[in-house]
Write a protein that holds these residues in place. Structure first.
Motif, PDB file in Angstrom:
ATOM      1  N   ARG A  57      -1.731   7.643  -5.487  1.00 57.80           N
ATOM      2  CA  ARG A  57      -1.332   6.412  -4.886  1.00 57.80           C
ATOM      3  C   ARG A  57      -0.498   5.687  -5.897  1.00 57.80           C
ATOM      4  O   ARG A  57      -0.362   5.981  -6.919  1.00 57.80           O
ATOM      5  CB  ARG A  57      -2.574   5.401  -4.818  1.00 57.80           C
ATOM      6  N   HIS A  61      -1.672  -0.154  -7.997  1.00 58.59           N
ATOM      7  CA  HIS A  61      -3.082  -0.646  -7.467  1.00 58.59           C
ATOM      8  C   HIS A  61      -2.806  -1.251  -6.219  1.00 58.59           C
ATOM      9  O   HIS A  61      -2.412  -2.246  -5.733  1.00 58.59           O
ATOM     10  CB  HIS A  61      -3.832  -1.870  -8.345  1.00 58.59           C
ATOM     11  N   ARG A  62      -3.546  -0.495  -5.134  1.00 57.81           N
ATOM     12  CA  ARG A  62      -3.413  -0.940  -3.503  1.00 57.81           C
ATOM     13  C   ARG A  62      -4.679  -0.910  -2.975  1.00 57.81           C
ATOM     14  O   ARG A  62      -5.550  -0.238  -3.432  1.00 57.81           O
ATOM     15  CB  ARG A  62      -2.344   0.096  -2.941  1.00 57.81           C
ATOM     16  N   ARG A  63      -4.838  -1.801  -1.964  1.00 63.71           N
ATOM     17  CA  ARG A  63      -6.243  -1.850  -1.368  1.00 63.71           C
ATOM     18  C   ARG A  63      -5.824  -1.307  -0.029  1.00 63.71           C
ATOM     19  O   ARG A  63      -4.878  -1.303   0.555  1.00 63.71           O
ATOM     20  CB  ARG A  63      -6.431  -3.333  -0.999  1.00 63.71           C
ATOM     21  N   VAL A  64      -6.919  -0.725   0.494  1.00 63.65           N
ATOM     22  CA  VAL A  64      -6.795  -0.182   1.973  1.00 63.65           C
ATOM     23  C   VAL A  64      -6.766  -1.220   3.104  1.00 63.65           C
ATOM     24  O   VAL A  64      -7.842  -2.090   3.026  1.00 63.65           O
ATOM     25  CB  VAL A  64      -7.989   0.776   2.369  1.00 63.65           C
ATOM     26  N   ASP A  65      -5.708  -1.517   3.645  1.00 60.31           N
ATOM     27  CA  ASP A  65      -5.373  -2.564   4.639  1.00 60.31           C
ATOM     28  C   ASP A  65      -5.960  -1.992   6.192  1.00 60.31           C
ATOM     29  O   ASP A  65      -5.355  -1.855   7.056  1.00 60.31           O
ATOM     30  CB  ASP A  65      -4.086  -2.880   4.834  1.00 60.31           C
ATOM     31  N   HIS A  66      -7.264  -2.024   6.029  1.00 61.91           N
ATOM     32  CA  HIS A  66      -8.115  -1.314   7.075  1.00 61.91           C
ATOM     33  C   HIS A  66      -9.542  -1.819   7.247  1.00 61.91           C
ATOM     34  O   HIS A  66     -10.054  -2.211   6.184  1.00 61.91           O
ATOM     35  CB  HIS A  66      -8.012   0.027   7.253  1.00 61.91           C
ATOM     36  N   CYS A 119     -12.292   3.236   5.653  1.00 58.82           N
ATOM     37  CA  CYS A 119     -11.372   4.301   5.020  1.00 58.82           C
ATOM     38  C   CYS A 119     -11.045   5.479   5.942  1.00 58.82           C
ATOM     39  O   CYS A 119     -11.377   6.479   5.567  1.00 58.82           O
ATOM     40  CB  CYS A 119     -11.962   4.626   3.684  1.00 58.82           C
ATOM     41  N   MET A 162      -1.121   5.521   2.321  1.00 57.71           N
ATOM     42  CA  MET A 162      -0.896   4.848   1.051  1.00 57.71           C
ATOM     43  C   MET A 162      -0.400   5.791   0.035  1.00 57.71           C
ATOM     44  O   MET A 162       0.085   5.408  -1.162  1.00 57.71           O
ATOM     45  CB  MET A 162      -2.576   4.396   0.755  1.00 57.71           C
ATOM     46  N   GLN A 196      -0.182   0.108  11.402  1.00 58.37           N
ATOM     47  CA  GLN A 196      -1.385  -0.168  10.742  1.00 58.37           C
ATOM     48  C   GLN A 196      -2.326  -1.055  11.656  1.00 58.37           C
ATOM     49  O   GLN A 196      -3.394  -0.739  11.793  1.00 58.37           O
ATOM     50  CB  GLN A 196      -1.146  -0.988   9.429  1.00 58.37           C
ATOM     51  N   LYS A 256      -6.165  -0.236  13.280  1.00 58.52           N
ATOM     52  CA  LYS A 256      -7.269  -1.010  13.131  1.00 58.52           C
ATOM     53  C   LYS A 256      -7.739  -1.360  14.627  1.00 58.52           C
ATOM     54  O   LYS A 256      -9.133  -1.276  14.553  1.00 58.52           O
ATOM     55  CB  LYS A 256      -7.036  -2.440  12.448  1.00 58.52           C
TER      56      LYS A 256
END
Length: 156
Positions: free
Chosen positions: A10, A13-18, A21, A29, A110, A114
């Motif tokens: 990755r 620092h990224r967050r899962v936009d969901h 997981c 990502m 994305q 979702k």
């Protein structure tokens, strides 16, 4: 497949936009070429997702053949109603799963992912009891009275 997806590098620092997981969200990502991982996921999805679906559809082929041999029209109708409810639930579930896991990773948005995740994790199980109970005459009558009663109250 999850260990391979989780081990993809990755960028930053990224967050899962969901909401969950989900594998497509994690693949999206990655900051490397994911064509091989997506190909392996697709091949595994064929076995994991399509095999049970094919088994269900082949079974329904045998069921339809047996139902068509029932002599009474009422018996055939009742059997087809039961099968129809089940096939509705199966198509809701598998339709979403196939659409979500058997397409290229970057071809869907994305937000669409979702929505599909929510649909097959929440909406489909919530619809299950409704789909199956609508076969019951008493439930149909109560629902009809409820809907017609609320219309009558709105008209007054």
């Amino acid at each position: 497949m999850s260990p391979v997806t989780l081990s993809l590098p990755r960028c930053g620092h990224r967050r899962v936009d969901h909401f969950l997981c989900e594998m497509p969200a994690l693949i999206r990502m990655a900051c490397v070429n994911t064509a091989l991982v997506e190909g392996i996921a697709f091949i595994l999805a064929i076995g994991i997702v399509l095999s049970p679906l094919v088994f269900i559809l082949v079974s329904y082929g045998y069921i339809v053949r047996a139902v068509l041999q029932i002599r009474s029209a009422a018996g055939r109708q009742k059997a087809f109603n039961t099968c129809g409810s089940h096939l509705t639930v199966v198509s809701l579930f598998y339709g979403n799963i196939i659409y979500m896991y058997m397409q290229p990773g970057n071809s869907s948005s994305q937000d669409q992912g979702k929505f599909l995740t929510l649909f097959y994790n929440i909406v489909t199980p919530l619809l299950n009891p409704l789909i199956y109970t609508l076969r019951n005459k008493e439930v149909k009558g109560a629902l009809r009275r409820l809907l017609l009663g609320s219309r009558e109250r709105q008209g007054k």
